[in-house]
Motif scaffolding. Structure first.
Motif, short mmCIF file in Angstrom:
data_model
loop_
_atom_site.label_atom_id
_atom_site.label_comp_id
_atom_site.label_asym_id
_atom_site.label_seq_id
_atom_site.Cartn_x
_atom_site.Cartn_y
_atom_site.Cartn_z
N LEU A 62 0.82 -1.22 0.00
CA LEU A 62 0.00 0.00 0.00
C LEU A 62 0.84 1.26 0.00
N GLY A 63 1.94 1.27 0.76
CA GLY A 63 2.77 2.46 0.87
C GLY A 63 3.43 2.86 -0.43
N GLU A 64 3.51 1.94 -1.39
CA GLU A 64 4.19 2.24 -2.66
C GLU A 64 3.25 2.85 -3.69
N PHE A 65 1.95 2.85 -3.42
CA PHE A 65 1.02 3.41 -4.40
C PHE A 65 1.14 4.92 -4.45
N ALA A 92 -5.81 -4.33 1.75
CA ALA A 92 -4.46 -3.87 1.42
C ALA A 92 -3.45 -4.58 2.30
N ALA A 93 -2.22 -4.66 1.78
CA ALA A 93 -1.15 -5.28 2.54
C ALA A 93 0.03 -4.32 2.58
N ALA A 94 0.77 -4.35 3.67
CA ALA A 94 1.94 -3.48 3.76
C ALA A 94 2.99 -4.13 4.64
N ASN A 95 4.25 -3.76 4.39
CA ASN A 95 5.32 -4.16 5.30
C ASN A 95 5.28 -3.24 6.51
N PRO A 96 5.81 -3.69 7.66
CA PRO A 96 5.78 -2.82 8.83
C PRO A 96 6.84 -1.72 8.79
N CYS A 97 7.87 -1.88 7.99
CA CYS A 97 8.93 -0.87 7.89
C CYS A 97 9.65 -1.12 6.57
N PRO A 98 10.55 -0.22 6.14
CA PRO A 98 11.16 -0.41 4.82
C PRO A 98 11.87 -1.75 4.63
N CYS A 99 12.56 -2.26 5.66
CA CYS A 99 13.26 -3.53 5.44
C CYS A 99 12.33 -4.70 5.57
N GLY A 100 11.14 -4.50 6.12
CA GLY A 100 10.14 -5.56 6.15
C GLY A 100 10.03 -6.32 7.45
N ALA A 146 9.20 8.12 8.10
CA ALA A 146 8.73 8.49 6.76
C ALA A 146 7.83 7.41 6.21
N PHE A 147 8.21 6.17 6.43
CA PHE A 147 7.42 5.04 5.95
C PHE A 147 6.05 5.04 6.60
N GLU A 148 6.02 5.23 7.93
CA GLU A 148 4.74 5.23 8.63
C GLU A 148 3.88 6.39 8.18
N ALA A 149 4.51 7.54 7.93
CA ALA A 149 3.73 8.69 7.50
C ALA A 149 3.07 8.41 6.16
#
Lengths: 372, 498
Positions: B303-306, B342-350, B367-370
């Protein structure tokens, strides 16, 4: 308005600011030691050591600026004050640093507080900038309960443990002092500006460097010595092996202060520094009571907060979270309870304050004690 | 000589009538085509000419003008071939005119005169049935056209069949028995999801109440696997809904096998999709992913990449159930009533900040959470965190099958529909309805009040918790919303700053 820093000390501070880039070059790697050694030198020796070709120029410039009141004007504009060892308000605690102690100090917040800073009634809390939920929670709770017991909380306003400690102290209704690596007139890191404003109201922000100083890396371990000196006990909450907060611990020992560390999981890189300190003899800090015992002597008591009673399922779920289960699924596996019941238990536990969930919904244990 | 036939153009997911007029005059042989044709339509001339000649007819060596009316509607695609060829044959008096006035014609022509299938025939057949006339289509499209109740369908294999139809020698197809939407047996089953009890639970709640669901967890946790199984626990489509879905699939060029109806769609667009691809757009306007997901599930992985604009474009359709695309010539409205997962990783490294394996810097994590919390923050009633399944879970028994779960979901949905009206689910409750139907009992209210301080939820946040609690109570078979239901809903809430 009582006297601020004298011109000679002001000039010293301006010299540090002016030679900052040169000092950075000289420090090369072992920031903790070198910076402290340099800071112990007189003005002339310092200038000669880091900027031999420009020493005279640098010295002259610093003295000029000190004489022309520009610094004082800048201070007034930002609502900051200054003091130095020649003024009565200068904290006696810094005498423990000897020759490498600070000269001028600049600060924001209630200046009168300087006179009541007592290392015997203060604790320095430091730790990793990259602390996880555990480190932040523990730092927050330690600070909160210490502040509630009348202990000042000293830290560096960095991300992670420092910020959590300041927040905790403010939440506990007590005083917190931030020693900044840059000038005292602005928040650094910038993201901490709300916290900075509240620290100005609920405590003090202090720096050795005049307003408008550039920021260099050597300034951080340099300020760590100030943090170590201001409190009888330094507590490291969560630190990896190379964390800058370990330098603060070292400096505390050298100033004759006590060091405590909070243990962490042995397979977590985040706590490896703390665990190492403990192996080397630091005091074990499990909660605020342990800190109070170090400060006030054995048997220092305080009321420990407990929450409401829990039923069987809630207890099991809580144990699972304490054991590391961070999701409802993991708690279900650990307890064997049906998932709907697990969800209800977690919701109830969170309501009661025993656990909290992060932005993604992962659970972690708070510091709220078990009932009875 | 003048002749006219009738056909359709597809706009959005509707069929719009188009008249084909042919005028044949003495003069130098020429064949011109007007009516804002796109390149495929312009190429019709070649296909029509070859098809007519190869079917044994004469291509008039005169001045031919073809007009596709209305003149200001953009025409696209090869679907006008059949109507154009028919009008030419009529205008040159090679086949009788009057019988064809009772038929809509739609098909692409192959050079040998055979007729090829088109997308969107279902929509055309619906319009034809409304008008009271029959529709003549390629044999490959006949089954699809026959799905429409009351449609009269002629199945043509070639232009010769068209001539036979015009001469009254070809019978329309007998009406087909009404077909049923496919059973859930062919869909991926929940039994494939081993362990992961909380995730299964969340899917069940999402299905029962129509709630949006966000699953956060490391790669390999089974987020995508689980999402794909949501259609299998949703109630079967009604016939009317199935026709709707089949119509959309047909317009998109993806009709189900001949004469059958579609089941609930599952769409999973990649995160690089453009806003137009997601909600629809282009000229002429085409259906986007949300319309293709109508009555089904839209799954947004990572989701965060959309793109932010793409996600913002989803807001209104999620609220209203349709999307409107404005063009200079008017607006096109397409249905878009879907359930979002939707699916998302919890942080950039996953791995998640609390994992020893996470090496993300705090600013990266913030930044990721935002980004994640800005993404449709208030559209997900449910949000849960999952871990990778343990070895025991993977080696253990398969989980409960979809059939069992679907039965519970259907019952819960019925309870909701009996309160709110047919076809409505708890997620769509308005504030007045919440007050009426989702007020917790005494214990529940106490729990809510106690939680108020701990949670810092906004008014809207609390409304969402109540909706989910109502669904949990429905699944429990309970009329009252109790403390347990409130707590369950709290544990699955969306945790963002609103």
């Amino acid at each position: 308005m009582s006297r601020g820093a004298c011109p000679s000390c002001l000039s010293r501070a301006l010299l540090l600011s002016g030679l900052a880039a040169h000092i950075e070059k000289s420090v090369d790697g072992r920031a903790g030691e070198r910076a402290r050694d340099l800071l112990a030198l007189s003005d002339e020796e310092l200038a000669a050591a880091v900027a031999p070709n420009r020493a005279g120029q640098a010295l002259g410039k610093a003295r000029d600026r000190a004489a022309h009141d520009t610094v004082l004007a800048a201070l007034e504009a930002t609502g900051c004050w200054s003091t130095c060892p020649h003024a009565p308000s200068f904290p006696a605690a810094f005498a423990a640093l000897g020759a490498s102690g600070p000269r001028a100090l600049f600060g924001a917040g209630a200046r009168i507080g300087l006179t009541t800073l007592d290392p015997g009634r203060a604790a320095t809390i430091v730790g990793s900038r990259r602390a996880g939920p555990y480190g932040r929670e523990v730092a927050h709770e330690l600070a909160r309960l210490l502040a509630g017991a009348g202990i000042d909380v000293i830290s560096g306003m960095a991300l992670g443990v420092d910020s959590a400690a300041h927040e905790g102290a403010l939440a506990g209704g007590g005083r917190t002092v931030a020693i900044l690596g840059a000038g005292a007139e602005r928040p650094y890191p910038r993201s901490r500006r709300h916290l900075y404003e509240r620290i100005r109201t609920g405590g003090m922000a202090i720096s050795e460097l005049p307003p408008g100083s550039p920021t260099f890396r050597w300034m951080f371990p340099a300020r760590n010595r100030l943090m170590a000196a201001l409190a009888e006990v330094t507590v490291v909450v969560e630190a990896a092996e190379r964390s800058g907060s370990l330098i603060t611990a070292e400096m505390a020992i050298e100033s004759g202060r006590q060091v405590g560390a909070v243990p962490g999981p042995v397979n977590s890189w985040r706590s490896s520094g703390c665990n190492k300190l403990l192996a080397e003899g630091a005091a074990v800090i499990r909660d605020a009571r342990d800190v109070l015992e170090l400060l006030l002597g054995p048997g220092a008591s305080m009321t420990v907060e407990g929450g409401r009673n829990l039923d069987e399922r809630e207890r099991e779920a809580l144990e699972a979270v304490e054991g590391g289960a961070a999701t409802a699924g993991a708690v279900a596996v650990a307890t064997g309870l049906e998932s709907g019941m697990v969800q209800a238990a977690l919701g109830a536990l969170e309501r009661a304050g025993y656990v909290r969930s992060g932005p993604t919904g992962r659970y972690s244990r708070t510091a709220l004690g078990h009932p009875g | 000589m003048l002749a006219r036939t009738r056909t359709f153009a597809i706009q959005g997911i509707d069929a719009v009538p188009v008249d084909v007029e042919i005028d044949i005059h003495r003069g130098l042989p020429a064949f011109s085509l007007v009516g804002l044709p796109d390149p495929a339509v312009r190429e019709s001339r070649e296909r029509v000419r070859a098809a007519i000649v190869n079917s044994g007819f004469e291509f008039p060596l005169k001045r031919i003008t073809a007009s596709l009316a209305p003149a200001d509607l953009r025409k696209a695609g090869p679907g006008f071939d059949l109507a154009i060829a028919a009008a030419i044959l009529c205008a040159s008096e090679q086949i009788p005119v009057e019988p064809l006035e009772l038929w809509w014609l739609a098909g692409e022509l192959a050079l040998d005169g055979s007729i090829r299938s088109l997308p969107g025939v279902l929509a055309m057949a619906e319009r034809a049935a409304l008008s009271g006339s029959g529709i003549a289509v390629a044999a490959a499209n006949a089954g699809e056209a026959g799905l429409v109740e009351g449609a009269v369908v002629a199945s043509l294999r070639s232009l010769s069949d068209l001539a036979a139809l015009a001469r009254g020698e070809l019978e329309p197809l007998p009406p087909a028995p009404p077909s049923v939407p496919p059973a859930a047996v062919d869909l991926p089953d929940m039994a494939d999801l081993r362990g992961q009890a909380a995730l299964r639970n969340a899917l069940e709640v999402a299905a029962a109440g129509g709630h949006g669901l966000l699953v956060t967890g490391p790669p390999g946790a089974g987020k995508s696997l689980a999402a794909r199984r949501l259609p299998s626990i949703l109630p079967p489509l009604t016939r009317a809904e199935a026709i709707e879905v089949t119509r959309i699939a047909s317009v998109a060029g993806r009709p189900p096998p001949d004469g059958t109806l579609c089941g609930r769609p599952f769409r999973a667009p990649h995160h690089t999709i453009s806003p137009a691809g997601l909600v629809g757009g282009g000229s002429p306007p085409r259906a986007g992913e949300i319309t293709l997901a109508h009555r089904g599930v839209l799954f947004l992985d990572e989701l965060g990449e959309f793109g932010r604009t793409a996600l913002e474009a989803l807001r209104q359709p999620l609220e209203e159930g349709f999307v409107t695309i404005a063009r200079a010539r008017g607006t096109v409205t397409m249905p878009a009533r879907f359930q979002i997962v939707a699916a998302a990783n919890p942080c950039p490294c996953g791995h998640g900040e609390d994992s020893p394996r996470c090496r993300c810097r705090p600013d990266q994590i913030r930044a990721f959470e935002a980004r994640l919390s800005g993404a449709l923050a208030d559209r997900f009633d449910l949000s849960i965190a999952v871990d990778q399944p343990t070895a025991e879970e993977l080696a253990g028994d398969p989980g409960e099958s979809s059939a069992a779960i679907a039965a519970r979901v259907a019952e819960a949905r019925e309870r909701a529909a009996s309160r709110l009206g047919p076809g409505r689910a708890n997620a769509s409750m308005t504030e007045p309805e919440l007050t009426l139907h989702a007020e917790p009992d005494d214990e529940g209210s106490e729990a809510l009040a106690a939680g108020h301080a701990s949670f810092g939820l906004s008014g809207r946040g609390w409304s969402r918790v109540l909706k989910v609690a109502r669904t949990c109570a429905d699944l429990d078979g309970s009329d009252a919303v109790g403390r347990r239901h409130i707590d369950r809903a709290l544990s699955m809430r969306r945790r963002t700053k609103e």
